[in-house]
Design an enzyme around this catalytic site. Structure first.
Site, PDB file in Angstrom:
ATOM      1  N   ASN A   1       0.869  -1.178   0.000  1.00 27.13           N
ATOM      2  CA  ASN A   1       0.000   0.000   0.000  1.00 27.13           C
ATOM      3  C   ASN A   1       0.907   1.230   0.000  1.00 27.13           C
ATOM      4  OD1 ASN A   1      -1.780   2.080   0.558  1.00 27.13           O
ATOM      5  ND2 ASN A   1      -2.155   1.450   2.692  1.00 27.13           N
TER       6      ASN A   1
ATOM      7  N   LYS B   1       0.046   4.293  -0.216  1.00 23.47           N
ATOM      8  CA  LYS B   1      -0.605   5.478   0.382  1.00 23.47           C
ATOM      9  C   LYS B   1      -0.384   6.701  -0.530  1.00 23.47           C
ATOM     10  CE  LYS B   1       0.341   3.442   4.825  1.00 23.47           C
ATOM     11  NZ  LYS B   1       0.351   3.606   6.263  1.00 23.47           N
TER      12      LYS B   1
ATOM     13  N   HIS C   1      -9.257   1.099   5.293  1.00 20.86           N
ATOM     14  CA  HIS C   1      -7.948   1.271   5.949  1.00 20.86           C
ATOM     15  C   HIS C   1      -8.146   2.223   7.127  1.00 20.86           C
ATOM     16  CE1 HIS C   1      -3.821   2.489   6.679  1.00 20.86           C
ATOM     17  NE2 HIS C   1      -3.430   1.430   5.998  1.00 20.86           N
TER      18      HIS C   1
ATOM     19  N   GLU D   1      -6.502   4.625   8.144  1.00 23.20           N
ATOM     20  CA  GLU D   1      -6.295   6.050   7.830  1.00 23.20           C
ATOM     21  C   GLU D   1      -7.555   6.657   7.214  1.00 23.20           C
ATOM     22  OE1 GLU D   1      -2.606   5.570   5.690  1.00 23.20           O
ATOM     23  OE2 GLU D   1      -1.628   5.035   7.578  1.00 23.20           O
TER      24      GLU D   1
ATOM     25  N   GLU E   1      -4.896  -5.035  10.773  1.00 18.74           N
ATOM     26  CA  GLU E   1      -3.865  -4.021  10.939  1.00 18.74           C
ATOM     27  C   GLU E   1      -4.086  -3.280  12.258  1.00 18.74           C
ATOM     28  OE1 GLU E   1      -2.039  -2.852   6.932  1.00 18.74           O
ATOM     29  OE2 GLU E   1      -3.751  -1.551   7.263  1.00 18.74           O
TER      30      GLU E   1
ATOM     31  N   GLY F   1       3.131   2.078  10.679  1.00 21.12           N
ATOM     32  CA  GLY F   1       4.129   3.138  10.515  1.00 21.12           C
ATOM     33  C   GLY F   1       4.904   3.472  11.779  1.00 21.12           C
TER      34      GLY F   1
ATOM     35  N   SER G   1       3.934  -2.365  10.152  1.00 20.16           N
ATOM     36  CA  SER G   1       5.391  -2.411  10.330  1.00 20.16           C
ATOM     37  C   SER G   1       6.026  -3.736   9.920  1.00 20.16           C
ATOM     38  CB  SER G   1       5.760  -2.047  11.776  1.00 20.16           C
ATOM     39  OG  SER G   1       5.385  -0.709  12.057  1.00 20.16           O
TER      40      SER G   1
HETATM   41  C1  PEP Z   1      -0.444   0.145   6.185  1.00 19.56           C
HETATM   42  O1  PEP Z   1      -0.688   1.322   6.291  1.00 19.56           O
HETATM   43  O2  PEP Z   1      -1.242  -0.577   5.588  1.00 19.56           O
HETATM   44  C2  PEP Z   1       0.774  -0.367   6.796  1.00 19.56           C
HETATM   45  C3  PEP Z   1       0.755  -1.606   7.168  1.00 19.56           C
HETATM   46  O3  PEP Z   1       1.828   0.501   6.969  1.00 19.56           O
HETATM   47  P1  PEP Z   1       3.308   0.167   7.505  1.00 19.56           P
HETATM   48  O4  PEP Z   1       3.734  -1.132   6.879  1.00 19.56           O
HETATM   49  O5  PEP Z   1       4.135   1.314   7.064  1.00 19.56           O
HETATM   50  O6  PEP Z   1       3.195   0.044   8.984  1.00 19.56           O
END
Ligand code: PEP
Length: 256
Positions: free
Chosen positions: A12, A14, A99, A101, A169, A175, A214
């Site tokens: 992803n 973003k 998601h 976000e 998630e 992040g 992460s």
């Molecule tokens: C995400 O936003 O879907 C995600 C998993 O981000 P990150 O791997 O950067 O934590």
């Protein structure tokens, strides 16, 4: 991993990536052209501005290309939005919905996420439906209650193993460099599997449940080896082809 389920390693991007980043898509499309692709699927979801060119670059590759969100209707007066039909028109085959976000920054509810997943089905696109608890909810021991509510509210009744992927998630892991322990991931994914089987029977057994938050080359093998973890949704580490391919390549050993 889940027996007889083909894992999915999904990136992803973003709101990251300009035309200069297409070199990374090219490198990923080339890098997944290996026998492993018969066993493990790879997907990149770039920003909408790069979707059409990205699908063209991935034409002769097993790499799938998808989008990060869609509107719940097919077309109309929705300035700035993109429909699932438009994604399909650009040869996108997946769309991420719900998601955290979007749930947090755009106040998206379970009800809306469900409507977006239904829009994806209408356009013959697979919906990756994201769920996950915040740090406060985890600290209050509400993780499983939150997941139960999100799964029940966000998944349409028409969900199948073909048209739907779940991404667990934890919001506090996105992040941040933090991840749950493999043991915690196992407990949560087993819970999600049970919920899916309870509601969808055999289809729920085959639905892929990705872990996201992460994931990096250094922790991929441990996380991807967990029962009922059928791949990963990767943010930051998917922006660099070498990192994404290293995570994807963890399956070489896991499936050997
Ligand atoms: C995400 O936003 O879907 C995600 C998993 O981000 P990150 O791997 O950067 O934590």
């Amino acid at each position: 991993m889940t027996p007889d389920v083909r894992p999915l390693v999904a990136g992803n991007w973003k709101m990251n990536g300009t035309r200069a980043s297409l070199d990374q898509i090219k490198a990923i499309a080339q890098g997944v052209r290996t026998p492993l692709s018969e066993k493990v699927e790879a997907l990149i979801c770039p920003p909408a501005t790069l979707l059409y060119v990205a699908t063209a670059l991935a034409t002769d590759s097993p790499l799938a290309i998808g989008a990060q969100d869609c509107h719940q209707t097919q077309s109309g007066a929705h300035t700035g939005d993109v429909s699932a039909e438009m994604i399909a028109d650009c040869y996108g085959t997946y769309v991420i919905v719900g998601h955290s976000e979007r749930r947090i920054n755009h106040a998206e509810t379970d009800h809306l996420v469900r409507a977006k997943a239904q829009a994806a089905y209408q356009a013959d696109i697979t919906a990756i439906i994201c769920v996950g608890e915040t740090a406060d909810e985890r600290d209050a021991y509400q993780t499983l209650d939150i997941l139960k509510r999100q799964l029940s509210g966000s998944l349409p009744d028409e969900a199948t193993a073909e048209n739907t992927v779940i991404a667990y998630e934890p919001v506090w892991a996105i992040g941040t460099g933090l991840t749950p322990t493999a043991q915690d991931v196992e407990i949560v994914h087993a819970f999600i599997r049970d919920e899916l089987v309870l509601r969808f029977g055999k289809e729920g057994r085959g639905m892929r449940i990705l872990y996201g938050g992460s994931v990096k080359p250094s922790n991929a093998s441990e996380l991807l080896a967990v029962d009922n973890v059928d791949g990963a949704l990767i943010g930051g580490a998917s922006l660099k082809a070498t990192d994404f391919l290293a995570i994807y390549g963890a399956y070489e050993t896991l499936l050997a």
